[in-house]
Design an enzyme around this catalytic site. Structure first.
Site, PDB file in Angstrom:
ATOM      1  N   ILE A  33       0.835  -1.209   0.000  1.00 52.62           N
ATOM      2  CA  ILE A  33       0.000   0.000   0.000  1.00 52.62           C
ATOM      3  C   ILE A  33       0.864   1.252   0.000  1.00 52.62           C
ATOM      4  O   ILE A  33       1.827   1.352   0.762  1.00 52.62           O
ATOM      5  CB  ILE A  33      -0.906   0.019   1.260  1.00 52.62           C
ATOM      6  CG1 ILE A  33      -1.740  -1.259   1.357  1.00 52.62           C
ATOM      7  CG2 ILE A  33      -1.789   1.271   1.309  1.00 52.62           C
ATOM      8  CD1 ILE A  33      -2.801  -1.414   0.299  1.00 52.62           C
ATOM      9  N   TRP A 163      11.123  -1.726   8.082  1.00 51.13           N
ATOM     10  CA  TRP A 163      10.647  -0.996   6.909  1.00 51.13           C
ATOM     11  C   TRP A 163      11.121   0.453   6.849  1.00 51.13           C
ATOM     12  O   TRP A 163      10.761   1.173   5.919  1.00 51.13           O
ATOM     13  CB  TRP A 163       9.106  -0.996   6.882  1.00 51.13           C
ATOM     14  CG  TRP A 163       8.497  -0.805   8.244  1.00 51.13           C
ATOM     15  CD1 TRP A 163       7.944  -1.773   9.036  1.00 51.13           C
ATOM     16  CD2 TRP A 163       8.396   0.416   8.998  1.00 51.13           C
ATOM     17  NE1 TRP A 163       7.515  -1.244  10.231  1.00 51.13           N
ATOM     18  CE2 TRP A 163       7.783   0.093  10.234  1.00 51.13           C
ATOM     19  CE3 TRP A 163       8.775   1.744   8.767  1.00 51.13           C
ATOM     20  CZ2 TRP A 163       7.529   1.052  11.223  1.00 51.13           C
ATOM     21  CZ3 TRP A 163       8.537   2.695   9.748  1.00 51.13           C
ATOM     22  CH2 TRP A 163       7.924   2.345  10.960  1.00 51.13           C
ATOM     23  N   LYS A 187      14.797 -11.698   4.742  1.00 54.93           N
ATOM     24  CA  LYS A 187      13.350 -11.487   4.798  1.00 54.93           C
ATOM     25  C   LYS A 187      13.081 -10.009   5.088  1.00 54.93           C
ATOM     26  O   LYS A 187      13.283  -9.528   6.195  1.00 54.93           O
ATOM     27  CB  LYS A 187      12.686 -12.346   5.886  1.00 54.93           C
ATOM     28  CG  LYS A 187      11.181 -12.438   5.626  1.00 54.93           C
ATOM     29  CD  LYS A 187      10.313 -12.527   6.845  1.00 54.93           C
ATOM     30  CE  LYS A 187      10.055 -11.255   7.553  1.00 54.93           C
ATOM     31  NZ  LYS A 187       9.292 -10.225   6.820  1.00 54.93           N
ATOM     32  N   GLU A 262      19.441  -5.460  16.600  1.00 54.99           N
ATOM     33  CA  GLU A 262      19.414  -3.990  16.598  1.00 54.99           C
ATOM     34  C   GLU A 262      17.973  -3.614  16.873  1.00 54.99           C
ATOM     35  O   GLU A 262      17.100  -3.799  16.011  1.00 54.99           O
ATOM     36  CB  GLU A 262      19.818  -3.447  15.221  1.00 54.99           C
ATOM     37  CG  GLU A 262      21.211  -3.806  14.772  1.00 54.99           C
ATOM     38  CD  GLU A 262      22.278  -3.013  15.488  1.00 54.99           C
ATOM     39  OE1 GLU A 262      21.958  -2.023  16.178  1.00 54.99           O
ATOM     40  OE2 GLU A 262      23.451  -3.408  15.365  1.00 54.99           O
ATOM     41  N   CYS A 296      15.325   4.380  14.514  1.00 63.80           N
ATOM     42  CA  CYS A 296      15.568   3.757  15.823  1.00 63.80           C
ATOM     43  C   CYS A 296      16.398   4.662  16.725  1.00 63.80           C
ATOM     44  O   CYS A 296      16.222   4.668  17.928  1.00 63.80           O
ATOM     45  CB  CYS A 296      16.271   2.427  15.629  1.00 63.80           C
ATOM     46  SG  CYS A 296      17.686   2.576  14.546  1.00 63.80           S
ATOM     47  N   GLU A 393       9.131   3.987  23.118  1.00 67.15           N
ATOM     48  CA  GLU A 393       9.393   4.466  21.759  1.00 67.15           C
ATOM     49  C   GLU A 393       8.062   4.713  21.026  1.00 67.15           C
ATOM     50  O   GLU A 393       7.189   3.850  21.030  1.00 67.15           O
ATOM     51  CB  GLU A 393      10.192   3.382  21.040  1.00 67.15           C
ATOM     52  CG  GLU A 393      10.691   3.795  19.682  1.00 67.15           C
ATOM     53  CD  GLU A 393      11.517   2.677  19.047  1.00 67.15           C
ATOM     54  OE1 GLU A 393      11.079   1.517  19.085  1.00 67.15           O
ATOM     55  OE2 GLU A 393      12.589   2.980  18.512  1.00 67.15           O
TER      56      GLU A 393
HETATM   57  P1  NAD Z   1       8.986  -5.386  13.829  1.00 72.36           P
HETATM   58  O1  NAD Z   1       9.807  -5.916  14.927  1.00 72.36           O
HETATM   59  O2  NAD Z   1       7.525  -5.482  13.910  1.00 72.36           O
HETATM   60  O3  NAD Z   1       9.381  -6.064  12.431  1.00 72.36           O
HETATM   61  C1  NAD Z   1      10.723  -6.161  12.011  1.00 72.36           C
HETATM   62  C2  NAD Z   1      10.858  -7.401  11.163  1.00 72.36           C
HETATM   63  O4  NAD Z   1      10.594  -8.523  11.980  1.00 72.36           O
HETATM   64  C3  NAD Z   1       9.899  -7.480   9.976  1.00 72.36           C
HETATM   65  O5  NAD Z   1      10.575  -8.032   8.871  1.00 72.36           O
HETATM   66  C4  NAD Z   1       8.844  -8.451  10.467  1.00 72.36           C
HETATM   67  O6  NAD Z   1       8.217  -9.167   9.429  1.00 72.36           O
HETATM   68  C5  NAD Z   1       9.670  -9.382  11.321  1.00 72.36           C
HETATM   69  N1  NAD Z   1       8.904 -10.136  12.315  1.00 72.36           N
HETATM   70  C6  NAD Z   1       7.719  -9.823  12.878  1.00 72.36           C
HETATM   71  N2  NAD Z   1       7.345 -10.794  13.725  1.00 72.36           N
HETATM   72  C7  NAD Z   1       8.319 -11.740  13.705  1.00 72.36           C
HETATM   73  C8  NAD Z   1       8.529 -12.985  14.375  1.00 72.36           C
HETATM   74  N3  NAD Z   1       7.649 -13.463  15.252  1.00 72.36           N
HETATM   75  N4  NAD Z   1       9.656 -13.686  14.116  1.00 72.36           N
HETATM   76  C9  NAD Z   1      10.565 -13.210  13.237  1.00 72.36           C
HETATM   77  N5  NAD Z   1      10.409 -12.059  12.563  1.00 72.36           N
HETATM   78  C10 NAD Z   1       9.321 -11.313  12.801  1.00 72.36           C
HETATM   79  O7  NAD Z   1       9.506  -3.901  13.687  1.00 72.36           O
HETATM   80  P2  NAD Z   1       9.073  -2.823  12.633  1.00 72.36           P
HETATM   81  O8  NAD Z   1       7.759  -2.304  13.087  1.00 72.36           O
HETATM   82  O9  NAD Z   1       9.196  -3.342  11.253  1.00 72.36           O
HETATM   83  O10 NAD Z   1      10.251  -1.743  12.826  1.00 72.36           O
HETATM   84  C11 NAD Z   1      10.223  -0.806  13.816  1.00 72.36           C
HETATM   85  C12 NAD Z   1      11.106  -1.173  14.978  1.00 72.36           C
HETATM   86  O11 NAD Z   1      12.428  -1.485  14.537  1.00 72.36           O
HETATM   87  C13 NAD Z   1      11.291  -0.024  15.944  1.00 72.36           C
HETATM   88  O12 NAD Z   1      11.128  -0.470  17.267  1.00 72.36           O
HETATM   89  C14 NAD Z   1      12.715   0.451  15.731  1.00 72.36           C
HETATM   90  O13 NAD Z   1      13.319   1.072  16.797  1.00 72.36           O
HETATM   91  C15 NAD Z   1      13.401  -0.770  15.300  1.00 72.36           C
HETATM   92  N6  NAD Z   1      14.541  -0.444  14.431  1.00 72.36           N
HETATM   93  C16 NAD Z   1      15.796  -0.527  14.960  1.00 72.36           C
HETATM   94  C17 NAD Z   1      16.909  -0.190  14.187  1.00 72.36           C
HETATM   95  C18 NAD Z   1      18.306  -0.283  14.761  1.00 72.36           C
HETATM   96  O14 NAD Z   1      19.269  -0.158  14.035  1.00 72.36           O
HETATM   97  N7  NAD Z   1      18.465  -0.511  16.045  1.00 72.36           N
HETATM   98  C19 NAD Z   1      16.736   0.215  12.859  1.00 72.36           C
HETATM   99  C20 NAD Z   1      15.435   0.288  12.341  1.00 72.36           C
HETATM  100  C21 NAD Z   1      14.341  -0.059  13.155  1.00 72.36           C
END
Ligand code: NAD
Length: 498
Positions: A33, A163, A187, A262, A296, A393
């Site tokens: 989307i 994302w 992934k 991370e 992040c 956060e």
């Molecule tokens: P998320 O944890 O929901 O998803 C991240 C990834 O994990 C996606 O690819 C998702 O499909 C996958 N995922 C979801 N459930 C899973 C499971 N049960 N097992 C394995 N994989 C699974 O996070 P988001 O909403 O995509 O991203 C935002 C978060 O990421 C924020 O909290 C942010 O702080 C963090 N982030 C951290 C950094 C860093 O460098 N520290 C960088 C970017 C984002």
């Protein structure tokens, strides 16, 4: 005025497994989307658990065949440089896809894609150097022995990414893993899959050996456990939220996988009285509103010393109101929509809760757009330290502000967090900046700025912000095991049993 209205889109309904483009076993797809107008951009292949298994098997075979990991670092580097060149060549197109999928302003997306190419170039160089540096002699206390420490590829690595910087987050894991000689299953986040698939197309074009990089698009909740528990996976590298990070840590414990995480943050920016007000306003805005605050390391907690507070807040609120919102493709837009409806609802709910609890909102809130997931640059002041707006956060364009009296109080407030990803300090007094920088409990510290990120420097957090470091030589070490090879070279009998 828009930069470029459209490019033709590719086919995103196939997975990249073992060097071939294959339909998901059950033929499923999901919608991608556009967060600007809520339209369907395209349909993305939805991998099944069986597809994830096949991707792991392909990576395992490619590693065990030995072709990839026994190439010299120079040979692997040639592939990484070819990938970087293709990314440069397609920079405008890839940046356009990021804007469609993620909503970010096009100039940011161009910057991300240039950084993505830079990341592949950087790790190409480290791969070349590995030919000379993989083995280092170890001086032993017993002269009858000699020893070398040898760094070699961990094996099959799984990368699960978020994302917010879709292609760049892929590069932070794929580039060092391939440089090290690992094979990989990537992934991407379901909200932003297109540039990951483009990375697969680029890998194919440059002739990367089959199975070295496999890409499965789909849902983490369905594929995650297969990828993080499979015995053929040696390493899991995850970037994302703390709850998912904790879940992955438990899963990866099943056979004690090598793990790097991370995770999130709630980073503080401390501004002292002697700071230049215009510089402070610029870096505070950049620290929280860049990428719609979906960063992040965003400095989402602002601590301002009393003497400068009123003047700085007046300028900050005025400039936050001036930030132009709109389509990421429009020239001059500095704040696009949030990535998807889920994130939009989550950020609005944090704002509504803070208002309902009586916290003063100096500017911001829901933006006035008919469609799209827009939240205006939002600033809350005098936020209590025990309120969730201060402790958790938001991952959106929402800044929580407090005053402080002296350096000790600023350091105490900054460090009073479950997270420890980043922190920033601004002052005209460099000795003070250096002191505060060393007192912060955070993996990344900025002095007189916030957010600039360099491929050469380590990236990662203290406390619940994660485990391990990406980028720089630390990023390469994530994908290397260290082996000692020790030799008994004396002619003397060992003399224990005989
Ligand atoms: P998320 O944890 O929901 O998803 C991240 C990834 O994990 C996606 O690819 C998702 O499909 C996958 N995922 C979801 N459930 C899973 C499971 N049960 N097992 C394995 N994989 C699974 O996070 P988001 O909403 O995509 O991203 C935002 C978060 O990421 C924020 O909290 C942010 O702080 C963090 N982030 C951290 C950094 C860093 O460098 N520290 C960088 C970017 C984002």
């Amino acid at each position: 005025m828009t930069t470029k209205s459209t490019y033709p889109l590719g086919d995103y309904q196939k997975l990249y497994i073992n060097g071939a483009w294959v339909s998901p076993t059950d033929g499923a797809t999901f919608e991608s989307i556009n967060p600007y107008d809520e339209s369907v951009i395209t349909h993305i292949a939805k991998a099944s658990q069986d597809d994830a298994l096949q991707a792991v098997q392909a990576a395992r075979h490619a590693f065990d065949d030995g072709e990839w990991c026994t190439l010299s670092g120079k040979e692997r580097a040639a592939y990484l440089r070819a990938i970087a060149a293709k990314i440069h060549e397609n920079l405008e197109y890839l940046a356009y896809l990021e804007v469609l999928d993620n909503g970010k302003p096009i100039d940011e997306a161009r910057w991300d894609i240039a950084d993505t190419a830079g990341c592949f170039e950087f790790y190409a160089q480290l791969a070349e150097e590995l030919d000379d540096t993989a083995e280092t002699p170890v001086v032993l206390s017993d002269e009858r022995f000699d020893s070398v420490a040898r760094r070699e590829a961990v094996g099959v690595a799984v990368a699960i990414i978020p994302w917010n910087y879709p292609m760049l987050m892929a590069a932070w894991k794929v580039a060092p893993a391939l440089a090290a000689g690992c094979t990989m299953v990537l992934k991407p986040a379901e909200a932003t899959s297109m540039t990951a698939i483009e990375l697969g197309r680029i890998a194919e074009k440059v002739g990367l050996p089959k199975g070295v990089l496999n890409i499965v698009t789909g849902f983490g909740s369905e594929l995650g456990d297969v990828l993080t528990t499979h015995p053929d996976v040696d390493k899991v590298a995850f970037t994302g939220s703390v709850p998912v990070g904790k879940h992955i840590m438990q899963k990866a414990a099943s056979n004690v996988k090598n793990l790097s995480l991370e995770l999130g943050g709630k980073s503080a920016f401390v501004v002292f009285d002697d700071s230049d007000i215009e510089q402070a306003v610029e870096w505070i805005l950049f620290g929280i509103f860049w990428n719609q605050g979906q960063v992040c390391s965003a400095t989402s907690r602002l601590l301002i010393q009393n003497g400068i507070y009123d003047k700085l807040m007046d300028r900050l609120v005025a400039e936050a109101k001036n930030i132009r919102m709109g389509s990421g493709l429009d020239i001059g837009v500095k704040l696009g929509p949030l990535v998807n409806e889920k994130q939009y609802r989550s950020v609005l709910s944090a704002i509504n809760k803070a208002q309902a609890d009586g916290i003063h909102m100096a500017t911001g809130g829901k933006a006035d757009f008919v469609k799209g997931y827009f939240v205006a640059p939002t600033i809350f002041t005098d936020v209590p330290t025990d309120h969730e707006l201060w402790t958790t956060e938001v991952f959106g364009p929402v800044l929580a502000v407090r005053r402080f009296d002296d350096e000790a109080e600023a350091i105490r407030l900054a460090n009073d967090s479950q997270f420890g990803l980043a922190a920033a300090v601004m002052s005209a007094d460099d000795a003070r900046c250096q002191r505060v920088a060393r007192a912060f409990c955070a993996g990344i510290v900025w002095i007189n700025c916030s957010q600039p990120t360099f491929t050469e420097a380590p990236w990662g957090g203290y406390k619940q912000s994660g485990i391990g470091r990406e980028l720089g030589e630390w990023g390469l070490n994530n994908y290397l095991e260290t082996k000692q090879i020790t030799r008994y070279h004396s002619q003397q009998a060992w003399g224990w049993y005989l």
